[in-house]
Scaffold this active site. Structure first.
Site, PDB file in Angstrom:
ATOM      1  N   ASN A  10      34.419 -76.290 -29.458  1.00  0.00           N
ATOM      2  CA  ASN A  10      35.012 -77.601 -29.725  1.00  0.00           C
ATOM      3  C   ASN A  10      34.914 -78.408 -28.432  1.00  0.00           C
ATOM      4  O   ASN A  10      35.633 -78.142 -27.478  1.00  0.00           O
ATOM      5  CB  ASN A  10      36.479 -77.393 -30.148  1.00  0.00           C
ATOM      6  CG  ASN A  10      37.248 -78.689 -30.242  1.00  0.00           C
ATOM      7  OD1 ASN A  10      36.675 -79.774 -30.226  1.00  0.00           O
ATOM      8  ND2 ASN A  10      38.566 -78.588 -30.339  1.00  0.00           N
ATOM      9  N   HIS A  96      43.307 -79.868 -36.025  1.00  0.00           N
ATOM     10  CA  HIS A  96      43.469 -79.370 -34.657  1.00  0.00           C
ATOM     11  C   HIS A  96      44.808 -79.858 -34.107  1.00  0.00           C
ATOM     12  O   HIS A  96      45.241 -80.963 -34.405  1.00  0.00           O
ATOM     13  CB  HIS A  96      42.304 -79.865 -33.782  1.00  0.00           C
ATOM     14  CG  HIS A  96      42.307 -79.213 -32.431  1.00  0.00           C
ATOM     15  ND1 HIS A  96      43.118 -79.644 -31.416  1.00  0.00           N
ATOM     16  CD2 HIS A  96      41.622 -78.142 -31.948  1.00  0.00           C
ATOM     17  CE1 HIS A  96      42.923 -78.865 -30.358  1.00  0.00           C
ATOM     18  NE2 HIS A  96      42.028 -77.946 -30.655  1.00  0.00           N
TER      19      HIS A  96
HETATM   20  P1  PGA Z   1      40.767 -74.270 -24.896  1.00  0.00           P
HETATM   21  O1  PGA Z   1      40.832 -75.124 -26.257  1.00  0.00           O
HETATM   22  O2  PGA Z   1      39.761 -73.173 -25.110  1.00  0.00           O
HETATM   23  O3  PGA Z   1      40.328 -75.248 -23.836  1.00  0.00           O
HETATM   24  O4  PGA Z   1      42.144 -73.728 -24.657  1.00  0.00           O
HETATM   25  C1  PGA Z   1      40.785 -74.486 -27.509  1.00  0.00           C
HETATM   26  C2  PGA Z   1      40.886 -75.521 -28.614  1.00  0.00           C
HETATM   27  O5  PGA Z   1      41.653 -76.484 -28.472  1.00  0.00           O
HETATM   28  O6  PGA Z   1      40.206 -75.415 -29.657  1.00  0.00           O
END
Ligand code: PGA
Length: 250
Positions: A10, A96
């Site tokens: 993402n 999300h």
């Molecule tokens: P992060 O984000 O790996 O930077 O903690 C994960 C996400 O929000 O999908």
């Protein structure tokens, strides 16, 4: 039952088109084809089309980070499922925690989007997860169970087979603090149990549940060793080919 792992990057609000293209070229070049893993990238909207072209004929699937539930119309600033399919998306991330926290997404809007995505032919990655106070006050399952139940309300058993869920404890996102493999497993196991109740056991056993929140090449293995963890939704560590490939090749 052995589920095929699914690793998704993402990219959030990062990467201009040229940067996105360079990253995806690095990913394509770095995959040697032996990985028994589904790989997905979710660039920001302006990069979907150019990145989609580069992914054509490669094993990497394209995802959007959000969509609107209406098919078309006077909805300034919104993007429909058909538009995402048109530029090559196979998946869309829905609900999300950043969308829930900063952009007013609710269980109801998540549900509308999930149903619209499925109806249009996109396979949703539906995110659920508790914030820190909820975990501290022992309400993790109350919250995650509600988000899952409401987010999937009205989805048919046939369509449920196309879902991916992502358990992302909000306190672990972008903080460097990962849930322990045991903490992840506990919630993943309960989500799978709930899917069994809402649909049936076959669907529950086939459903892939990703963990998200500070996943890195050096902690992914312990998470993937858990019986109900079937992949990762990766933010920060997905922005460099080397670290995302390290996760894909866990
Ligand atoms: P992060 O984000 O790996 O930077 O903690 C994960 C996400 O929000 O999908």
């Amino acid at each position: 039952m052995k589920r095929r792992p699914i690793m998704a990057g993402n990219w959030k609000m990062h990467m201009l088109v040229a940067e996105a293209e360079a990253l995806v070229k690095g990913l394509v070049a770095g995959l040697d084809g032996t990985e028994d893993v589904d790989v997905v990238v979710a660039p920001p909207f302006p990069s979907l089309h150019p990145v989609g072209r580069l992914l054509d004929g490669t094993p990497i699937a394209l995802a959007a980070q959000n969509m609107h539930w209406e098919a078309s119309g006077a909805y300034t600033g919104e993007v429909s499922a058909a538009m995402l399919l048109d530029v090559g998306c196979r998946h869309v991330i829905i609900g999300h925690s950043e969308r829930r926290q900063y952009f007013g997404e609710t269980d109801e809007t998540v549900n509308r989007k999930v149903k619209a995505a499925l109806a249009a032919g996109l396979d949703p990655i539906v995110c659920v997860g508790e914030v820190l106070e909820e975990r501290k006050s022992g309400r993790t399952w109350e919250v995650v169970g509600r988000q899952t139940r409401k987010g999937l309300e009205g989805v048919s058993a046939e369509d449920a087979k196309r879902l991916v869920l992502a358990y992302e404890p909000v306190w672990a996102i972008g903080t460097g603090e990962t849930a322990t493999p045991e903490q992840a497993q506990e919630v993943h196991g309960r989500i799978r149990g709930l899917i069994g109740e809402l649909f049936d056991d076959g669907i529950a056993q086939g459903l892939r549940i990703q963990y998200g929140g500070s996943v890195k090449p050096d902690n992914v293995r312990g998470l993937m060793d858990q019986p109900d963890v079937d992949g990762a939704l990766v933010g920060g560590a997905a922005l460099k080919a080397e670290s995302f490939l390290g996760i894909v090749k866990f």
